[in-house]
Write a protein that holds these residues in place. Structure first.
Motif, PDB file in Angstrom:
ATOM      1  N   LEU A   7     -16.160  74.205   2.704  1.00 44.58           N
ATOM      2  CA  LEU A   7     -15.528  74.316   1.390  1.00 44.58           C
ATOM      3  C   LEU A   7     -15.816  73.093   0.550  1.00 44.58           C
ATOM      4  N   THR A   8     -15.559  73.227  -0.745  1.00 49.09           N
ATOM      5  CA  THR A   8     -15.639  72.113  -1.677  1.00 49.09           C
ATOM      6  C   THR A   8     -14.241  71.886  -2.232  1.00 49.09           C
ATOM      7  N   ILE A   9     -13.728  70.682  -2.037  1.00 49.32           N
ATOM      8  CA  ILE A   9     -12.425  70.311  -2.593  1.00 49.32           C
ATOM      9  C   ILE A   9     -12.685  69.659  -3.945  1.00 49.32           C
ATOM     10  N   ASP A  10     -12.094  70.216  -4.993  1.00 55.38           N
ATOM     11  CA  ASP A  10     -12.271  69.676  -6.336  1.00 55.38           C
ATOM     12  C   ASP A  10     -11.178  68.672  -6.683  1.00 55.38           C
ATOM     13  N   GLN A  11      -9.946  69.029  -6.376  1.00 56.52           N
ATOM     14  CA  GLN A  11      -8.813  68.196  -6.790  1.00 56.52           C
ATOM     15  C   GLN A  11      -7.681  68.342  -5.785  1.00 56.52           C
ATOM     16  N   MET A  12      -6.867  67.315  -5.691  1.00 57.20           N
ATOM     17  CA  MET A  12      -5.639  67.425  -4.917  1.00 57.20           C
ATOM     18  C   MET A  12      -4.513  66.750  -5.686  1.00 57.20           C
ATOM     19  N   THR A  13      -3.337  67.339  -5.574  1.00 56.98           N
ATOM     20  CA  THR A  13      -2.140  66.781  -6.194  1.00 56.98           C
ATOM     21  C   THR A  13      -1.178  66.413  -5.085  1.00 56.98           C
ATOM     22  N   VAL A  14      -0.806  65.147  -5.035  1.00 53.10           N
ATOM     23  CA  VAL A  14       0.106  64.647  -4.014  1.00 53.10           C
ATOM     24  C   VAL A  14       1.460  64.413  -4.678  1.00 53.10           C
ATOM     25  N   LEU A  24      -5.602  63.633  -7.976  1.00 54.18           N
ATOM     26  CA  LEU A  24      -6.819  62.952  -7.571  1.00 54.18           C
ATOM     27  C   LEU A  24      -8.011  63.893  -7.681  1.00 54.18           C
ATOM     28  N   SER A  25      -9.063  63.447  -8.333  1.00 56.16           N
ATOM     29  CA  SER A  25     -10.312  64.196  -8.386  1.00 56.16           C
ATOM     30  C   SER A  25     -11.094  63.839  -7.127  1.00 56.16           C
ATOM     31  N   VAL A  26     -11.286  64.813  -6.239  1.00 58.86           N
ATOM     32  CA  VAL A  26     -11.866  64.535  -4.929  1.00 58.86           C
ATOM     33  C   VAL A  26     -13.364  64.818  -4.899  1.00 58.86           C
ATOM     34  N   LYS A  27     -13.780  65.993  -5.321  1.00 59.80           N
ATOM     35  CA  LYS A  27     -15.197  66.391  -5.392  1.00 59.80           C
ATOM     36  C   LYS A  27     -15.937  66.111  -4.082  1.00 59.80           C
ATOM     37  N   GLN A  28     -15.460  66.724  -2.989  1.00 58.10           N
ATOM     38  CA  GLN A  28     -16.124  66.574  -1.695  1.00 58.10           C
ATOM     39  C   GLN A  28     -16.445  67.944  -1.122  1.00 58.10           C
ATOM     40  N   THR A  29     -17.648  68.080  -0.587  1.00 54.21           N
ATOM     41  CA  THR A  29     -18.048  69.300   0.111  1.00 54.21           C
ATOM     42  C   THR A  29     -18.039  68.998   1.597  1.00 54.21           C
ATOM     43  N   GLN A  50       4.578  66.751  -0.559  1.00 56.43           N
ATOM     44  CA  GLN A  50       3.721  67.935  -0.620  1.00 56.43           C
ATOM     45  C   GLN A  50       2.322  67.531  -1.075  1.00 56.43           C
ATOM     46  N   VAL A  51       1.307  68.280  -0.603  1.00 59.25           N
ATOM     47  CA  VAL A  51      -0.070  68.092  -1.066  1.00 59.25           C
ATOM     48  C   VAL A  51      -0.626  69.464  -1.422  1.00 59.25           C
ATOM     49  N   ASP A  52      -1.153  69.593  -2.634  1.00 54.25           N
ATOM     50  CA  ASP A  52      -1.772  70.836  -3.092  1.00 54.25           C
ATOM     51  C   ASP A  52      -3.252  70.587  -3.337  1.00 54.25           C
ATOM     52  N   PHE A  53      -4.095  71.497  -2.861  1.00 54.94           N
ATOM     53  CA  PHE A  53      -5.544  71.374  -3.002  1.00 54.94           C
ATOM     54  C   PHE A  53      -6.077  72.438  -3.950  1.00 54.94           C
ATOM     55  N   VAL A  54      -7.094  72.079  -4.733  1.00 51.40           N
ATOM     56  CA  VAL A  54      -7.897  73.054  -5.473  1.00 51.40           C
ATOM     57  C   VAL A  54      -9.260  73.029  -4.793  1.00 51.40           C
ATOM     58  N   PHE A  55      -9.627  74.150  -4.147  1.00 53.52           N
ATOM     59  CA  PHE A  55     -10.892  74.182  -3.407  1.00 53.52           C
ATOM     60  C   PHE A  55     -11.493  75.578  -3.445  1.00 53.52           C
ATOM     61  N   ARG A  56     -12.758  75.652  -3.040  1.00 56.25           N
ATOM     62  CA  ARG A  56     -13.450  76.939  -2.928  1.00 56.25           C
ATOM     63  C   ARG A  56     -14.344  76.893  -1.694  1.00 56.25           C
ATOM     64  N   THR A  57     -14.437  78.022  -1.011  1.00 48.79           N
ATOM     65  CA  THR A  57     -15.324  78.080   0.151  1.00 48.79           C
ATOM     66  C   THR A  57     -16.763  78.044  -0.346  1.00 48.79           C
ATOM     67  N   THR A  58     -17.650  77.463   0.461  1.00 49.53           N
ATOM     68  CA  THR A  58     -19.032  77.261   0.035  1.00 49.53           C
ATOM     69  C   THR A  58     -19.942  78.435   0.382  1.00 49.53           C
ATOM     70  N   ALA A  59     -19.589  79.222   1.373  1.00 47.94           N
ATOM     71  CA  ALA A  59     -20.448  80.340   1.781  1.00 47.94           C
ATOM     72  C   ALA A  59     -19.625  81.617   1.863  1.00 47.94           C
ATOM     73  N   LYS A  60     -19.907  82.533   0.987  1.00 48.34           N
ATOM     74  CA  LYS A  60     -19.166  83.797   0.989  1.00 48.34           C
ATOM     75  C   LYS A  60     -19.457  84.574   2.274  1.00 48.34           C
ATOM     76  N   GLY A  61     -18.428  85.210   2.803  1.00 55.81           N
ATOM     77  CA  GLY A  61     -18.588  86.005   4.012  1.00 55.81           C
ATOM     78  C   GLY A  61     -18.625  85.198   5.292  1.00 55.81           C
TER      79      GLY A  61
END
Length: 72
Positions: A7-14, A24-29, A50-61
């Motif tokens: 996955l790619t993490i774009d942002q996290m809110t702590v 925090l802008s993380v921008k890590q794959t 609490q920690v909330d992440f904004v992320f997306r998986t890198t490979a569908k399926g």
């Protein structure tokens, strides 16, 4: 650490113990099984509610990604 799929993490809110939010802008794959580098929080407050992440998986399926959070 990431399990199940990459996955790619774009942002996290702590949300800290005093209810202040730190965005925090993380921008890590990360690939399955990888961990991010340590992330240092600003200021003196270290209690985390609490920690909330904004992320997306890198490979569908490729399955569902699970993020495991460790603190010290």
């Amino acid at each position: 650490m990431v399990k199940g799929a990459g996955l790619t993490i774009d942002q996290m809110t702590v949300t800290l113990g005093n209810k202040k939010e730190v965005k925090l802008s993380v921008k890590q794959t990360l690939k399955d099984g990888e961990s991010s580098k340590p992330i240092d929080l600003p200021g003196e407050e270290r209690g985390i509610r609490q920690v909330d992440f904004v992320f997306r998986t890198t490979a569908k399926g490729q399955g569902k990604a699970t993020v495991m959070l460790y603190g010290r």
